[in-house]
Design a protein around this motif. Structure first.
Motif, PDB file in Angstrom:
ATOM      1  N   ALA A  21       5.940 -10.964   2.492  1.00 23.79           N
ATOM      2  CA  ALA A  21       5.104 -10.902   1.295  1.00 23.79           C
ATOM      3  C   ALA A  21       3.677 -10.547   1.695  1.00 23.79           C
ATOM      4  CB  ALA A  21       5.139 -12.237   0.571  1.00 23.79           C
ATOM      5  N   ALA A  22       3.141  -9.550   1.018  1.00 21.91           N
ATOM      6  CA  ALA A  22       1.780  -9.100   1.307  1.00 21.91           C
ATOM      7  C   ALA A  22       0.857  -9.521   0.181  1.00 21.91           C
ATOM      8  CB  ALA A  22       1.751  -7.594   1.474  1.00 21.91           C
ATOM      9  N   SER A  23      -0.373  -9.789   0.525  1.00 19.65           N
ATOM     10  CA  SER A  23      -1.357 -10.135  -0.492  1.00 19.65           C
ATOM     11  C   SER A  23      -2.498  -9.130  -0.442  1.00 19.65           C
ATOM     12  CB  SER A  23      -1.891 -11.554  -0.282  1.00 19.65           C
ATOM     13  OG  SER A  23      -2.483 -11.674   0.990  1.00 19.65           O
ATOM     14  N   GLY A  24      -3.213  -9.040  -1.548  1.00 13.83           N
ATOM     15  CA  GLY A  24      -4.307  -8.079  -1.605  1.00 13.83           C
ATOM     16  C   GLY A  24      -3.935  -6.877  -2.434  1.00 13.83           C
ATOM     17  N   PRO A  25      -4.874  -6.322  -3.149  1.00 16.10           N
ATOM     18  CA  PRO A  25      -4.589  -5.232  -4.093  1.00 16.10           C
ATOM     19  C   PRO A  25      -4.295  -3.903  -3.424  1.00 16.10           C
ATOM     20  CG  PRO A  25      -6.932  -5.661  -4.016  1.00 16.10           C
ATOM     21  CD  PRO A  25      -6.282  -6.719  -3.185  1.00 16.10           C
ATOM     22  N   THR A  26      -4.607  -3.752  -2.147  1.00 15.19           N
ATOM     23  CA  THR A  26      -4.465  -2.448  -1.501  1.00 15.19           C
ATOM     24  C   THR A  26      -3.329  -2.402  -0.497  1.00 15.19           C
ATOM     25  OG1 THR A  26      -6.054  -3.057   0.216  1.00 15.19           O
ATOM     26  CG2 THR A  26      -6.923  -1.990  -1.760  1.00 15.19           C
ATOM     27  N   ARG A  28      -0.409  -1.465  -0.590  1.00 13.88           N
ATOM     28  CA  ARG A  28       0.404  -0.254  -0.571  1.00 13.88           C
ATOM     29  C   ARG A  28      -0.254   0.887   0.196  1.00 13.88           C
ATOM     30  NH1 ARG A  28       2.659   0.440  -6.665  1.00 13.88           N
ATOM     31  NH2 ARG A  28       1.281  -1.304  -7.159  1.00 13.88           N
ATOM     32  N   ASN A  29      -1.515   0.703   0.553  1.00  9.10           N
ATOM     33  CA  ASN A  29      -2.211   1.712   1.348  1.00  9.10           C
ATOM     34  C   ASN A  29      -1.934   1.582   2.837  1.00  9.10           C
ATOM     35  OD1 ASN A  29      -3.404   2.714  -0.973  1.00  9.10           O
ATOM     36  ND2 ASN A  29      -5.218   1.424  -0.767  1.00  9.10           N
ATOM     37  N   TYR A  30      -1.160   0.584   3.189  1.00 10.78           N
ATOM     38  CA  TYR A  30      -0.903   0.318   4.601  1.00 10.78           C
ATOM     39  C   TYR A  30       0.493   0.763   5.009  1.00 10.78           C
ATOM     40  CZ  TYR A  30      -5.134  -2.447   4.577  1.00 10.78           C
ATOM     41  OH  TYR A  30      -6.433  -2.839   4.473  1.00 10.78           O
ATOM     42  N   VAL A  31       0.608   1.154   6.251  1.00 15.40           N
ATOM     43  CA  VAL A  31       1.913   1.364   6.869  1.00 15.40           C
ATOM     44  C   VAL A  31       2.438  -0.006   7.280  1.00 15.40           C
ATOM     45  CG1 VAL A  31       3.130   2.359   8.829  1.00 15.40           C
ATOM     46  CG2 VAL A  31       1.296   3.653   7.697  1.00 15.40           C
ATOM     47  N   SER A  50       6.522   3.961   5.815  1.00 16.08           N
ATOM     48  CA  SER A  50       5.272   4.667   5.570  1.00 16.08           C
ATOM     49  C   SER A  50       4.760   4.395   4.160  1.00 16.08           C
ATOM     50  CB  SER A  50       5.486   6.172   5.757  1.00 16.08           C
ATOM     51  OG  SER A  50       6.222   6.688   4.654  1.00 16.08           O
ATOM     52  N   ARG A  51       3.572   4.880   3.877  1.00 16.60           N
ATOM     53  CA  ARG A  51       3.010   4.724   2.537  1.00 16.60           C
ATOM     54  C   ARG A  51       3.888   5.416   1.498  1.00 16.60           C
ATOM     55  NH1 ARG A  51      -1.068   5.751   6.044  1.00 16.60           N
ATOM     56  NH2 ARG A  51      -2.762   4.222   6.192  1.00 16.60           N
ATOM     57  N   HIS A  96      -0.781  -1.569   9.340  1.00 14.25           N
ATOM     58  CA  HIS A  96      -2.008  -0.907   9.778  1.00 14.25           C
ATOM     59  C   HIS A  96      -2.424   0.119   8.739  1.00 14.25           C
ATOM     60  CE1 HIS A  96      -0.892   3.211  11.043  1.00 14.25           C
ATOM     61  NE2 HIS A  96       0.254   2.699  11.460  1.00 14.25           N
ATOM     62  N   GLY A  97      -3.704   0.416   8.711  1.00 15.10           N
ATOM     63  CA  GLY A  97      -4.258   1.333   7.722  1.00 15.10           C
ATOM     64  C   GLY A  97      -4.607   2.694   8.288  1.00 15.10           C
ATOM     65  N   GLY A  98      -4.180   2.964   9.511  1.00 16.51           N
ATOM     66  CA  GLY A  98      -4.484   4.246  10.121  1.00 16.51           C
ATOM     67  C   GLY A  98      -3.603   5.357   9.605  1.00 16.51           C
ATOM     68  N   THR A  99      -3.874   6.555  10.075  1.00 20.93           N
ATOM     69  CA  THR A  99      -3.128   7.725   9.602  1.00 20.93           C
ATOM     70  C   THR A  99      -2.141   8.242  10.643  1.00 20.93           C
ATOM     71  OG1 THR A  99      -4.906   9.161  10.366  1.00 20.93           O
ATOM     72  CG2 THR A  99      -4.989   8.445   8.063  1.00 20.93           C
ATOM     73  N   HIS A 100      -2.149   7.658  11.812  1.00 18.85           N
ATOM     74  CA  HIS A 100      -1.275   8.159  12.866  1.00 18.85           C
ATOM     75  C   HIS A 100       0.045   7.406  12.883  1.00 18.85           C
ATOM     76  CE1 HIS A 100      -3.362   4.642  14.332  1.00 18.85           C
ATOM     77  NE2 HIS A 100      -2.541   4.539  15.371  1.00 18.85           N
ATOM     78  N   TYR A 101       1.079   8.091  13.343  1.00 21.38           N
ATOM     79  CA  TYR A 101       2.382   7.475  13.506  1.00 21.38           C
ATOM     80  C   TYR A 101       2.376   6.682  14.807  1.00 21.38           C
ATOM     81  CZ  TYR A 101       7.403   6.897  14.156  1.00 21.38           C
ATOM     82  OH  TYR A 101       8.647   6.369  14.337  1.00 21.38           O
ATOM     83  N   THR A 102       2.737   5.417  14.742  1.00 16.14           N
ATOM     84  CA  THR A 102       2.752   4.616  15.947  1.00 16.14           C
ATOM     85  C   THR A 102       3.833   3.551  15.890  1.00 16.14           C
ATOM     86  OG1 THR A 102       1.459   3.157  17.390  1.00 16.14           O
ATOM     87  CG2 THR A 102       0.947   3.084  15.031  1.00 16.14           C
TER      88      THR A 102
END
Length: 121
Positions: A21-26, A28-31, A50-51, A96-102
């Motif tokens: 379970a995730a909290s916070g409004p954003t 869905r912006n995270y991987v 992914s997003r 994570h909120g980055g844009t790279h695949y890891t």
């Protein structure tokens, strides 16, 4: 903040579903991803979401594990089928909120507290 749950004891060949379970409004912006750590071993990648909701998995769990998301509940799931004793580990969800695949655990920013999965033979 991430809260993992659903671990337990299961026999080999059985199934288990973990939740994160995730909290916070954003959120869905995270991987989102799942990792696991067996006693005496390094933390290893299990799978990621992914997003855009595409998924990828470690070879060791491919075709047995499935990651999914329920946006209405701000929760991701790890469905584990055909479990094996070597799947025994503490399972962690991460983000994570980055844009790279890891698949490297140290690249992930946020972690749940871990939930223990034990598969008996």
């Amino acid at each position: 903040q991430l809260q993992a749950s659903g671990g337990g004891l299961v026999q080999a060949g059985g199934s288990l579903r973990l939740s994160c379970a995730a909290s916070g409004p954003t959120w869905r912006n995270y991987v989102m991803a799942w990792f696991r750590q067996a006693p005496g071993k390094e933390r290893e990648f299990v799978g990621r979401l992914s997003r855009g909701s595409s998924t990828s998995y470690a070879n060791s769990v491919k075709d047995r594990f499935t990651i999914s998301r329920d946006n209405t509940k701000a929760t991701i799931y790890l469905q584990m089928n055909s479990l094996k004793p070597e799947d025994t580990a503490v399972y962690y969800c991460a983000a994570h909120g980055g844009t790279h695949y890891t698949t490297w655990w140290d690249d992930y920013w946020y972690w749940g507290q871990g939930t223990l999965v034990t598969v008996s033979s």
